[in-house]
Motif scaffolding. Structure first.
Motif, short mmCIF file in Angstrom:
data_model
loop_
_atom_site.label_atom_id
_atom_site.label_comp_id
_atom_site.label_asym_id
_atom_site.label_seq_id
_atom_site.Cartn_x
_atom_site.Cartn_y
_atom_site.Cartn_z
N ASP A 91 -1.86 23.37 10.85
CA ASP A 91 -2.65 22.50 9.98
C ASP A 91 -2.08 21.09 10.00
OD1 ASP A 91 -4.40 24.49 9.22
OD2 ASP A 91 -3.55 24.77 7.21
N ALA A 92 -2.95 20.11 9.80
CA ALA A 92 -2.56 18.70 9.86
C ALA A 92 -2.70 18.03 8.50
CB ALA A 92 -3.41 17.97 10.89
N VAL A 93 -1.69 17.24 8.14
CA VAL A 93 -1.67 16.48 6.89
C VAL A 93 -1.33 15.04 7.24
CG1 VAL A 93 -0.57 16.22 4.63
CG2 VAL A 93 -0.95 18.51 5.57
N TRP A 94 -2.06 14.11 6.62
CA TRP A 94 -1.78 12.70 6.85
C TRP A 94 -2.24 11.87 5.67
CZ3 TRP A 94 -5.67 15.39 9.31
CH2 TRP A 94 -6.97 14.89 9.20
N VAL A 95 -1.89 10.59 5.70
CA VAL A 95 -2.29 9.63 4.67
C VAL A 95 -3.33 8.73 5.29
CG1 VAL A 95 -1.52 7.78 3.13
CG2 VAL A 95 0.00 9.72 3.62
N LYS A 96 -4.50 8.62 4.64
CA LYS A 96 -5.56 7.78 5.20
C LYS A 96 -6.05 6.76 4.19
CE LYS A 96 -9.91 9.95 4.14
NZ LYS A 96 -11.24 10.20 4.61
N TYR A 97 -6.57 5.70 4.73
CA TYR A 97 -7.16 4.62 3.94
C TYR A 97 -8.37 5.13 3.17
CZ TYR A 97 -9.83 0.40 2.97
OH TYR A 97 -10.53 -0.59 2.35
N TYR A 98 -8.50 4.69 1.91
CA TYR A 98 -9.71 4.95 1.14
C TYR A 98 -10.39 3.64 0.75
CZ TYR A 98 -12.90 6.26 -2.53
OH TYR A 98 -14.04 6.39 -3.29
N SER A 99 -9.62 2.70 0.16
CA SER A 99 -10.23 1.46 -0.32
C SER A 99 -9.13 0.42 -0.55
CB SER A 99 -10.97 1.74 -1.63
OG SER A 99 -11.57 0.57 -2.13
N GLY A 100 -9.54 -0.83 -0.62
CA GLY A 100 -8.61 -1.91 -0.90
C GLY A 100 -8.07 -2.53 0.38
N THR A 101 -6.99 -3.29 0.23
CA THR A 101 -6.42 -4.02 1.37
C THR A 101 -4.91 -4.15 1.24
OG1 THR A 101 -8.43 -5.35 1.49
CG2 THR A 101 -6.55 -6.15 2.71
N GLY A 102 -4.23 -3.84 2.33
CA GLY A 102 -2.81 -4.15 2.46
C GLY A 102 -1.86 -3.23 1.73
N TYR A 103 -0.62 -3.26 2.15
CA TYR A 103 0.48 -2.55 1.49
C TYR A 103 1.74 -3.37 1.71
CZ TYR A 103 1.28 -0.97 6.25
OH TYR A 103 1.48 -0.94 7.60
N TYR A 104 2.72 -3.12 0.86
CA TYR A 104 3.95 -3.89 0.89
C TYR A 104 5.15 -2.96 1.02
CZ TYR A 104 7.56 -7.20 -0.53
OH TYR A 104 8.67 -8.01 -0.57
N THR A 105 6.15 -3.43 1.71
CA THR A 105 7.42 -2.72 1.75
C THR A 105 8.55 -3.73 1.85
OG1 THR A 105 8.59 -0.84 2.68
CG2 THR A 105 7.53 -2.31 4.25
N ASP A 106 9.57 -3.52 1.09
CA ASP A 106 10.80 -4.30 1.16
C ASP A 106 11.91 -3.27 1.07
OD1 ASP A 106 12.79 -6.16 1.12
OD2 ASP A 106 12.39 -6.86 -0.91
#
Length: 117
Positions: A91-106
């Motif tokens: 089975d496959a599990v992933w994170v997918k886009y639903y709505s909005g724009t952009g993400y941040y990481t520091d």
């Protein structure tokens, strides 16, 4: 995530930096976890919004949304969520886009984790 993206708005969220990948189920090139064995797994996502932008992502099992994560109109707002899934080998599990724009990481702010319990 290893870098921020202020304009990301489609597809699978790919996490290229892997801390632990016991069983090699996670593919850092595609962003997809393929279960090496069946069982009960916990999956957790934290997504950090980019500035005051909104972002929604889903944890998906074999194409079916299981939970949604939202980081909404804050100043680099965090959106965490988790799900417990009974899955079969392959089975496959992933994170997918639903709505909005952009993400941040520091450092490790936008993350995806999973483990067999």
């Amino acid at each position: 995530m290893t870098s921020s993206d202020s304009s990301w708005n489609s597809g699978t969220m790919v996490f290229p930096s892997v801390i632990t990948n016991e069983g090699n189920g996670y593919n850092p090139s595609t962003g997809i976890f393929t279960a090496p064995i069946g069982g009960t797994y916990v999956f957790f996502v934290n997504v950090q919004s980019y500035g005051s932008q909104n972002i929604y992502v889903d944890i998906v099992l074999n194409g079916s949304t299981k939970v949604r994560i939202m980081a909404f109109t804050g100043n680099y707002d965090a959106g965490p969520n988790l799900v417990v899934l009974n899955i079969q080998k392959g089975d496959a599990v992933w994170v997918k886009y639903y709505s909005g724009t952009g993400y941040y990481t520091d450092g490790p702010l936008t993350t995806f984790s999973g483990f067999l319990i």
